[in-house]
Design a protein around this motif. Structure first.
Motif: not given
Length: 108
Positions: A14-24, A77-83
């Motif tokens: 996530q652009v705003a944050g430290e969390k990394i999501i691993e996906v396969t 990178l993941l940008q989240v649209n909060r709306n």
């Protein structure tokens, strides 16, 4: 002769944050498939709220991930649209919309 990997392991940060999501996912997957995998891992990140970016380019849902030369271990990178989040900013806007502001200014 080495065969191409049938699956890719990608890191989504996530652009705003430290969390990394691993996906396969399959090497033949689309960007929409990648978004769906992210939503499986973090259900609050609905597909409609996700914008994925790799090497400065916004990834298009219909494109195969190989279109963007994503390789095993790559970070997207993941940008989240909060709306677009359920119960997010769209439900409780913190500030007036530009249209409302312009409308108020026009009546003054």
């Amino acid at each position: 002769m080495a065969e191409a990997s049938a699956t890719l392991k990608l890191n989504v940060k996530q652009v705003a944050g430290e969390k990394i999501i691993e996906v396969t996912l399959a090497a033949t997957a689309t960007v929409a498939d990648l978004k769906a995998e992210v939503a499986k891992v973090q259900p609050e990140l609905v597909v409609a709220a996700q914008r994925l970016i790799f090497r400065g380019k916004i990834l298009k849902d219909a494109d195969a991930i190989t279109t963007y030369q994503l390789e095993d271990g790559a970070t997207v990178l993941l940008q989240v649209n909060r709306n677009a989040l359920p119960g997010g900013a769209a439900a409780n806007p913190a500030s007036p919309t530009p249209a409302a502001t312009a409308s108020a200014a026009a009546t003054s």
